[in-house]
Design a protein around this motif. Structure first.
Motif, PDB file in Angstrom:
ATOM      1  N   ILE A   3       0.835  -1.208   0.000  1.00  0.00           N
ATOM      2  CA  ILE A   3       0.000   0.000   0.000  1.00  0.00           C
ATOM      3  C   ILE A   3       0.865   1.251   0.000  1.00  0.00           C
ATOM      4  N   THR A   4       1.948   1.229   0.784  1.00  0.00           N
ATOM      5  CA  THR A   4       2.851   2.385   0.831  1.00  0.00           C
ATOM      6  C   THR A   4       3.419   2.692  -0.547  1.00  0.00           C
ATOM      7  N   LYS A   5       3.834   1.680  -1.268  1.00  0.00           N
ATOM      8  CA  LYS A   5       4.363   1.893  -2.622  1.00  0.00           C
ATOM      9  C   LYS A   5       3.306   2.490  -3.532  1.00  0.00           C
ATOM     10  N   GLN A   6       2.083   1.999  -3.446  1.00  0.00           N
ATOM     11  CA  GLN A   6       1.005   2.527  -4.284  1.00  0.00           C
ATOM     12  C   GLN A   6       0.705   3.985  -3.942  1.00  0.00           C
ATOM     13  N   LEU A   7       0.699   4.288  -2.646  1.00  0.00           N
ATOM     14  CA  LEU A   7       0.428   5.664  -2.215  1.00  0.00           C
ATOM     15  C   LEU A   7       1.523   6.615  -2.685  1.00  0.00           C
ATOM     16  N   ILE A   8       2.775   6.206  -2.538  1.00  0.00           N
ATOM     17  CA  ILE A   8       3.889   7.051  -2.944  1.00  0.00           C
ATOM     18  C   ILE A   8       3.861   7.279  -4.453  1.00  0.00           C
ATOM     19  N   ASP A   9       3.629   6.223  -5.217  1.00  0.00           N
ATOM     20  CA  ASP A   9       3.567   6.376  -6.671  1.00  0.00           C
ATOM     21  C   ASP A   9       2.484   7.370  -7.075  1.00  0.00           C
ATOM     22  N   ALA A  10       1.317   7.270  -6.438  1.00  0.00           N
ATOM     23  CA  ALA A  10       0.218   8.177  -6.755  1.00  0.00           C
ATOM     24  C   ALA A  10       0.532   9.607  -6.326  1.00  0.00           C
TER      25      ALA A  10
ATOM     26  N   GLY B 201      -0.705  13.251  -7.330  1.00  0.00           N
ATOM     27  CA  GLY B 201      -1.089  14.065  -6.172  1.00  0.00           C
ATOM     28  C   GLY B 201      -2.478  13.741  -5.674  1.00  0.00           C
ATOM     29  N   PHE B 202      -3.180  12.854  -6.379  1.00  0.00           N
ATOM     30  CA  PHE B 202      -4.524  12.416  -6.018  1.00  0.00           C
ATOM     31  C   PHE B 202      -4.588  10.895  -6.080  1.00  0.00           C
ATOM     32  N   PHE B 203      -5.452  10.307  -5.250  1.00  0.00           N
ATOM     33  CA  PHE B 203      -5.750   8.886  -5.347  1.00  0.00           C
ATOM     34  C   PHE B 203      -7.108   8.649  -4.711  1.00  0.00           C
ATOM     35  N   SER B 204      -7.707   7.520  -5.030  1.00  0.00           N
ATOM     36  CA  SER B 204      -9.027   7.165  -4.513  1.00  0.00           C
ATOM     37  C   SER B 204      -8.894   5.941  -3.625  1.00  0.00           C
ATOM     38  N   LEU B 205      -9.394   6.041  -2.395  1.00  0.00           N
ATOM     39  CA  LEU B 205      -9.300   4.939  -1.438  1.00  0.00           C
ATOM     40  C   LEU B 205     -10.591   4.127  -1.412  1.00  0.00           C
ATOM     41  N   VAL B 206     -10.449   2.808  -1.462  1.00  0.00           N
ATOM     42  CA  VAL B 206     -11.574   1.890  -1.271  1.00  0.00           C
ATOM     43  C   VAL B 206     -11.200   0.916  -0.158  1.00  0.00           C
TER      44      VAL B 206
ATOM     45  N   ASP C 273       9.046  18.712  -1.541  1.00  0.00           N
ATOM     46  CA  ASP C 273       8.421  18.771  -2.866  1.00  0.00           C
ATOM     47  C   ASP C 273       8.352  17.417  -3.570  1.00  0.00           C
ATOM     48  N   ARG C 274       8.593  16.350  -2.859  1.00  0.00           N
ATOM     49  CA  ARG C 274       8.508  15.012  -3.461  1.00  0.00           C
ATOM     50  C   ARG C 274       7.055  14.618  -3.731  1.00  0.00           C
ATOM     51  N   LEU C 275       6.166  14.862  -2.775  1.00  0.00           N
ATOM     52  CA  LEU C 275       4.752  14.545  -2.919  1.00  0.00           C
ATOM     53  C   LEU C 275       4.039  15.799  -3.438  1.00  0.00           C
TER      54      LEU C 275
END
Length: 313
Positions: free
Chosen positions: A21-28, A33-38, A246-248
């Motif tokens: 999950i951390t990898k997916q969050l960081i990539d997004a 700068g946006f992602f959708s959580l389910v 400024d990474r995220l």
């Protein structure tokens, strides 16, 4: 620049899948700068209940809603078409109610069950935020509970807020400047925003392009994010962009009425993780000088709103 789709990330079995999950969050966060959580732990029924509570407030007469007045010093309370957006030069076509745990709330007589239901909803939002922010903390090299401590909403100096929002229906004249912008292009000043939407009440659009948390750069391409009840649309705020050196990316977004025909009412709920006023903010690479969260807010408000009060520093 091409459109960037919002990644969908499941929080199911969080503890066992935390690395994935951390990898997916960081990539997004680095790319969109946006992602959708389910699978985040708040049921669709619970979300619908909070929207019903929100609507019960906005359906009240203006004089009743005005009993919970907006305070420019704390940015809490009810406001109606009061936010002048520098990016458009017009007032956003919406009303909203800003809340903190210690702020004034609508009375039980006017909106039965409002505080009880909204407080429970805020607690659930805090739990989800802690999970996401713990992933970011680890990825940035901070202790896993770093942002949980920095953003503890039960501490007196925490600026985190719940915002209930209602965009009134538009008419065929939506293209007129004063009606087009339900919310003009902007970034969020805070750390992390959780946004809840309802089926069929579209209008949110996102835009990539920023490389620095203090810049106003954006591309010309806005991507529509369809409204859906259940998933949580999450975006990085300016503060977390600065905190990550400024990474995220904290990117621009807006809410527009339909260009042709009528747009129905749109209701949304935003939970703004804005951290504790006295907490020291500096990224792991120390790209920017250290400052407190309160100082960061004051500087950001001055830069983005030319002196308008948005959040107390």
């Amino acid at each position: 620049m091409s459109e960037r789709l919002v990644p969908v990330i499941s929080l199911k079995d969080f503890e066992n899948r935390k690395d994935e999950i951390t990898k997916q969050l960081i990539d997004a966060a680095e790319y969109v700068g946006f992602f959708s959580l389910v699978d985040h732990g708040i049921s669709k029924d619970e979300i619908e209940t909070q929207f019903a509570v929100s609507r019960s407030f906005f359906d009240l007469p203006a004089e009743t809603k005005g009993k919970t007045p907006h305070d420019t010093k704390t940015n809490n309370g009810w406001e109606y078409k009061a936010q002048l957006r520098p990016s458009t030069g017009t007032y956003d076509q919406k009303e909203s109610l800003w809340l903190q745990r210690t702020s004034q709330w609508p009375s039980e007589d006017d909106v039965p069950g409002f505080k009880e239901e909204s407080s429970k909803f805020m607690d659930k939002c805090a739990e989800i935020s802690d999970r996401v922010l713990s992933c970011f903390a680890i990825a940035l090299g901070f202790p896993k509970d770093y942002f949980r401590i920095a953003n503890d909403p039960h501490e007196a100096d925490c600026l985190t807020q719940l915002r209930l929002i209602h965009y009134p229906p538009s008419d065929e004249n939506a293209l007129a400047a004063e009606n087009t912008w339900r919310a003009g292009p902007h970034t969020d000043i805070g750390c992390l925003t959780l946004l809840f939407q309802r089926d069929g009440e579209d209008g949110l659009e996102i835009c990539p392009g920023r490389e620095s948390h203090s810049s106003f750069a954006r591309s010309d391409v806005f991507t529509a994010v369809p409204a859906e009840t259940g998933p949580i649309v999450v975006n990085i705020g300016d503060m977390l962009m600065a905190w990550s050196d400024d990474r995220l990316k904290s990117n621009f977004h807006r809410v527009r009425a339909k260009e042709v025909g009528k747009s129905p009412s749109r209701y949304s709920i935003a939970y703004f993780n804005q951290c504790r006023r006295g907490f020291l903010l500096q990224g792991p690479l120390k790209k920017y000088p250290p400052m407190t969260v309160g100082e960061y807010f004051a500087e950001s408000v001055a830069r983005n709103f030319s002196g308008q009060a948005v959040v107390a520093a």
